[in-house]
Design a protein around this motif. Sequence first.
Motif, short mmCIF file in Angstrom:
data_model
loop_
_atom_site.label_atom_id
_atom_site.label_comp_id
_atom_site.label_asym_id
_atom_site.label_seq_id
_atom_site.Cartn_x
_atom_site.Cartn_y
_atom_site.Cartn_z
N SER A 402 0.85 -1.19 0.00
CA SER A 402 0.00 0.00 0.00
C SER A 402 0.88 1.24 0.00
O SER A 402 2.10 1.16 0.20
N ARG A 403 0.25 2.37 -0.23
CA ARG A 403 0.98 3.64 -0.17
C ARG A 403 1.56 3.86 1.22
O ARG A 403 2.70 4.34 1.36
N HIS A 404 0.80 3.52 2.25
CA HIS A 404 1.28 3.69 3.61
C HIS A 404 2.54 2.85 3.85
O HIS A 404 3.50 3.30 4.50
N HIS A 405 2.56 1.64 3.31
CA HIS A 405 3.73 0.77 3.43
C HIS A 405 4.94 1.43 2.78
O HIS A 405 6.05 1.44 3.35
N LEU A 406 4.77 2.00 1.60
CA LEU A 406 5.87 2.64 0.91
C LEU A 406 6.40 3.84 1.69
O LEU A 406 7.61 4.02 1.84
N LEU A 407 5.49 4.67 2.22
CA LEU A 407 5.92 5.85 2.98
C LEU A 407 6.66 5.44 4.25
O LEU A 407 7.66 6.07 4.64
N GLU A 408 6.19 4.39 4.91
CA GLU A 408 6.86 3.95 6.12
C GLU A 408 8.23 3.35 5.79
O GLU A 408 9.17 3.47 6.57
N PHE A 409 8.34 2.72 4.64
CA PHE A 409 9.64 2.20 4.21
C PHE A 409 10.63 3.35 4.01
O PHE A 409 11.80 3.26 4.41
N GLU A 410 10.18 4.43 3.40
CA GLU A 410 11.04 5.60 3.23
C GLU A 410 11.45 6.17 4.59
O GLU A 410 12.60 6.58 4.79
N LEU A 411 10.52 6.20 5.53
CA LEU A 411 10.84 6.67 6.88
C LEU A 411 11.93 5.81 7.50
O LEU A 411 12.87 6.33 8.11
N SER A 412 11.82 4.50 7.34
CA SER A 412 12.84 3.62 7.92
C SER A 412 14.20 3.86 7.28
O SER A 412 15.24 3.79 7.95
N MET A 413 14.21 4.19 5.98
CA MET A 413 15.46 4.52 5.32
C MET A 413 16.09 5.78 5.90
O MET A 413 17.30 5.87 6.09
N ARG A 414 15.26 6.77 6.19
CA ARG A 414 15.79 8.01 6.79
C ARG A 414 16.38 7.73 8.16
O ARG A 414 17.45 8.24 8.52
N LYS A 415 15.69 6.93 8.97
CA LYS A 415 16.20 6.61 10.30
C LYS A 415 17.51 5.82 10.21
O LYS A 415 18.45 6.06 10.97
N GLU A 416 17.55 4.91 9.27
CA GLU A 416 18.78 4.11 9.10
C GLU A 416 19.94 5.01 8.68
O GLU A 416 21.07 4.84 9.14
N TYR A 417 19.64 5.98 7.83
CA TYR A 417 20.69 6.91 7.40
C TYR A 417 21.20 7.75 8.56
O TYR A 417 22.40 8.03 8.66
N GLU A 418 20.31 8.15 9.46
CA GLU A 418 20.75 8.92 10.63
C GLU A 418 21.77 8.13 11.43
O GLU A 418 22.78 8.68 11.90
N VAL A 419 21.53 6.85 11.61
CA VAL A 419 22.46 6.00 12.38
C VAL A 419 23.78 5.85 11.65
O VAL A 419 24.86 6.00 12.23
N ASP A 420 23.72 5.55 10.35
CA ASP A 420 24.96 5.36 9.59
C ASP A 420 25.77 6.65 9.52
O ASP A 420 27.00 6.60 9.50
N LYS A 421 25.08 7.78 9.46
CA LYS A 421 25.80 9.06 9.42
C LYS A 421 26.62 9.26 10.68
O LYS A 421 27.73 9.79 10.63
N VAL A 422 26.10 8.84 11.81
CA VAL A 422 26.83 8.97 13.08
C VAL A 422 28.00 8.01 13.15
O VAL A 422 29.12 8.37 13.52
N LEU A 423 27.78 6.75 12.74
CA LEU A 423 28.78 5.71 12.95
C LEU A 423 29.80 5.61 11.82
O LEU A 423 30.90 5.08 12.03
N GLU A 424 29.46 6.09 10.62
CA GLU A 424 30.30 5.83 9.47
C GLU A 424 31.07 7.02 8.94
O GLU A 424 32.22 6.87 8.52
N PHE A 425 30.50 8.21 8.95
CA PHE A 425 31.04 9.28 8.12
C PHE A 425 31.41 10.55 8.87
O PHE A 425 31.70 11.55 8.24
N ASN A 426 31.40 10.53 10.16
CA ASN A 426 31.74 11.74 10.91
C ASN A 426 32.85 11.49 11.91
O ASN A 426 32.89 12.08 12.98
N GLY A 427 33.77 10.59 11.58
CA GLY A 427 34.85 10.28 12.51
C GLY A 427 34.38 9.43 13.66
O GLY A 427 33.24 8.94 13.69
N PRO A 428 35.25 9.20 14.64
CA PRO A 428 34.85 8.39 15.81
C PRO A 428 33.61 8.96 16.47
O PRO A 428 33.56 10.15 16.78
N PRO A 429 32.59 8.16 16.69
CA PRO A 429 31.32 8.71 17.20
C PRO A 429 31.40 9.21 18.63
O PRO A 429 30.74 10.17 18.99
N GLY A 430 32.22 8.56 19.47
CA GLY A 430 32.31 8.98 20.86
C GLY A 430 31.01 8.71 21.61
O GLY A 430 30.03 8.21 21.07
N GLU A 431 31.01 9.08 22.87
CA GLU A 431 29.84 8.83 23.71
C GLU A 431 28.61 9.55 23.19
O GLU A 431 27.51 9.00 23.16
#
Length: 865
Positions: A402-431
Motif C-alpha cells: 500500500s501507499r502507507h507501506h511505501l511511505l513507512e519504508f522511506e521513513l525507515s530509510m531516513r532513520k537508518e541513514y541517521e544512524v549510519d551518518k553517526v557511525l560511518e562518516f563523521n569520525g569516531p562517534p564517541g559517547e
Amino acid sequence: MDRFIQRSRPAETRTQGPAAAIQSLQAQEALEPPKKRLRVGEVGDSDDEDESEEDGEDVPVSRELTPETPARESAADNDDGVPVRPEHQTAFESSLPAVSTDQAAIEEYETLRASQAAEDEGDTAPARTGEKGEWVRGRSSIYVDAFNLALDTVLEDEAHLFDEKEKCVFRQWRGLSYEAQYLYVRLFLRKTAVWHRVECLGYHSDVSDMALAVAQLLESRPLPGASDSVLPKKPGADLQDWALGASFRFADDSESCIKTMEEAVALLSLDELKTLAKEAKVQGKNKADLMRSFCRASAQQSGLMAVGLRRSGTNGTTESGGSPGNQDLNRNSHFLTKILAVTGPLIRLSEPVFKLFERVHLVFYRSTEWTEKSLTTIILAKIARRNYPEYIVCRSSNIFASRHHLLEFELSMRKEYEVDKVLEFNGPPGEEGFLKVLDVFDSIASRWRELVKEEGQREEQLYEFGEGGYLRRFSPGHAFTRIAHKAAYALGRLHRYREEHELLTELLDQRLFHPARRGSWYQRKALLEERYMWQAEAEPISADPEVRKKHWQRIALTTCEAALEDRDCHLIYHYDLQKRLLKLEKKLRVPRRLQHDFGHVKLREPEEHTVSGVQLVRDNLDVKGKVGRGPSAKTVWLDELSDPGEDGQPLHVSVEEMCLSHYRSRGWKGYHSEGGILRTLFAYLFFDVLFVYVPNVFQTAYQTCPLDLHTDAFYPARASQINHRLVEIENGDAERILREVHGREHERRTCVVGLNWDFDIEDLVELVTCFDGGALAAVCKVMAQEYKARGSGVPDLILWRVGGNEAPGPRDGDSQRKGEVMFAEVKSANDRLSDTQRLWINVLAGAGIRVALCNAVAREVRTVS
C-alpha cells in the motif's frame, strides 16, 4: 528521500556478441569506490584476547560481511564539471549480464532507435546528415527512454502507490517537449539540491533551444484539490517531509527562490568572490573566510539613509524606507542583485517533484540508489545479443502492499541513514554519537517490535513458496532491525551490558529479519554471558561472585549449543563457537564423557609452503630519484619452469603464475582464478536452484540471476531445494549435474552469474571428482548462504591431482574420490592475509580441504629496463 547505496562486487560474467555493443568491463573495473572507514560490523571474539578486554573495549570494529551503507558524493565530475554520484550496482544491475555502458554503446542504441524511427516514418524522417537512419539529436535519447521506461512500468503495475496529485504531475510530465524532458533527466542524474547556471549547462548539442526548455520546467502548473488517499500518520511518525501544494513547477528559478546572502554568496566561484569582496572591501584567506566576511559585512554596512539622509519626492514626501528593516532589506537586495548579475539565470530541480521521481525509481529498481548507469543498463541489456536462462518473469505489485507501506519504508530509510551518518562518516562517534544512535533506536523500538510480530503472522498465514524472504527486505522492519543491531553495538561501547544482552536476546528471538547476522549475535551474547553478565544482572541470584560466574557460564554454554544447532548460523561462525564451548566445558568441569567432540570437523591449520624464484625490478626512478619498482604494486617474476617465450627466454609473469608453475612441476593441475572457478562450479551445480520459481525475484527477461542472490534472503527462500542439492553433491552426484547442465546450456552459452564457459568441462569434472563430496557440499553451502560476501577472499590458486598421496578410502572403488584438492594463497614480501581471506581459509580447512600459505621468496633480484 535520503540517498543510500548497497555496494556489491560486479558479477563475473563472460561478455560476447558484437564488439561495438559488447565490450570488456575494464572501464567499470577501473572505477574504484571511495575508501571508507571500517564499518561497525559483525562483533567477533577470540580466546586469545587479553585481560584488557575487561574494561569493556572488547567490541572490535570490523568490516561488514554484507555492507549496506550510504555513500557520500563522489569527487568525480561529469563532462560539465559537476560532481556526480558514485559508481555502484543496484539489485537490477547485479542481475543483468555484463554489458558495455560507455558512450559507444549508448550511441549504438540511439542509432538503432533512429533506424527504427526512420523505417516507421519513411523517407520523411529528418536526419542530421540527410541520410535515412541517422540519429537526430533533439528527438531521442537513451536517458529519456530509460527514465520513461521506469515511469511507465511503475504506473502500469503499481499506480495504486501514488495519489491523484502525483498522477497529475506524471501527466504533465508526458506533456513536456522532448528537450525539456532531456534537460530534466540530465539534471536529475547530477548532484541534487544545487543551483545550475543556465549558460553553463552544456547540453546545446542535445537541446537546440535551451531557453524554451528551461521555461517549460519553470512554468507553474496547477494541481487538483486535496487527495482523498492521504492516510493519517501514526503518532510521532512523520511519514513524508514534503508535499505537493495547489501548484507545482518542475524546477525553481533563482529570482524567486534565492533570498539570503549566505545562499547567494555560495554560488560564486573563488575568483568572482574575490572581485566582489574587493569592491565591498572585505578580506579572507580562502573561499570559506571570504564568504563569512562578505556576509558579515553586508549585515553590518550602513548606507547613507542609515545616517539620516533621505531622498525627497517633488511633493515634499520622503521615499525609500525610513525603517531599519527596510535599510537591511535594501542592502541585501543590492548585494543579491550584484551576485545574480554575475551568475546569470540559475535553475534548480524542485524538491517535491524530484522526491516524487525518486520514489518512482525506488519502486522500479527496488533500490534506494541509482546512477546514470543504472538507468541505461537495463535497456542496453535488452538489446544485447545474449541467451538468457529460462524462468518465469514475475513483476508483481505486492512488493509495497500500500501507499502507507511505501511511505513507512522511506521513513525507515531516513532513520537508518541517521544512524549510519553517526557511525560511518563523521569520525569516531564517541559517547555523544552512541547516545544519538540509541535515541534513534528508542524512537522506533516500539514500532520495530510491532513489525516483527506482524511479519511473523504474514509468514504463517500469507506468504507462499518462500516469497516472504525477498519481500521482507522492503519492510520497514528490515531497516529497523539493522538499527537495533547498531544500537546493540552502541550499548556495548557504553558498557551497558545488561541492556545489550536484552536487545541481543530480542534480535535472536525473531528469525525473519537479517538471518545472516545471527551468528555474530550468538557470538556476542555468549561473550557477554561468560564475562560480564555476572556483574551486570539486575537481580543477582547469589551474593557469591563465583556462584554468579558459574551460573552465567552455564548460560553461555547453552547459547553456544543453540548457535551450533541453529540452521541460520553460518559455517564461518562455527569455529569460534566450538572453541568457546570447549573452553566453557573445561571451566565448568563437565565430565569428559559429556563434553562435546568436534573432531569430525577435521579442522586443519594452513600448510606453509615456500617457493623461491627470480624477481624482476624495473629500473625506474621515483620522485626522490631512487631506483624502484615504479607505480605498480604487482611484482614481476621469471617463470623458469614453464615453456619459454618466442625469444627463448623465460616469461615475465605475476607471482601467482610463478607459484602455479611450481605446483604444476610437482604433478598438480590448477588455475589462478581466485573466486572465479568456485563461482563457476556453483553456477553449474545450482543452475536449476538459481532459476527455480520464487515470486518477485525475476522482474525482467534479461537477468542472469535472481534479484535476491546477493541478499540474505536467497538461502531461506530455497532452503529445501538447496539442502536437497547439497545432499546430492555429498553423495557424489556433482559430475552428473555438471555434465547435464553443460550438455543442455553450453551450445547457447547461456548467461548465468559467475559461470565462465571458458573453463574446460573435463577439467571441472576432474576437479569435482577429486573433491570429497562432503567438503564440496560445505563450500557450496557457504556460497549459497553468503554469495555476495563470499565473492572475495578465495585463495589465489585452486589445485588438484588425480591419485593423491592420501590413503585409499572406501569411495575410491566407486570412482567418487580419485585424488585430492588444495587451495593456495600466494603471499610475497610485505604481504599479509586480509580478513576475508582468513574467513575462507577457516571455511576450507574446517571442511577438510588442504589449504596452503605459499610464501614467494626472491632468491635473486634482477633489474630490468
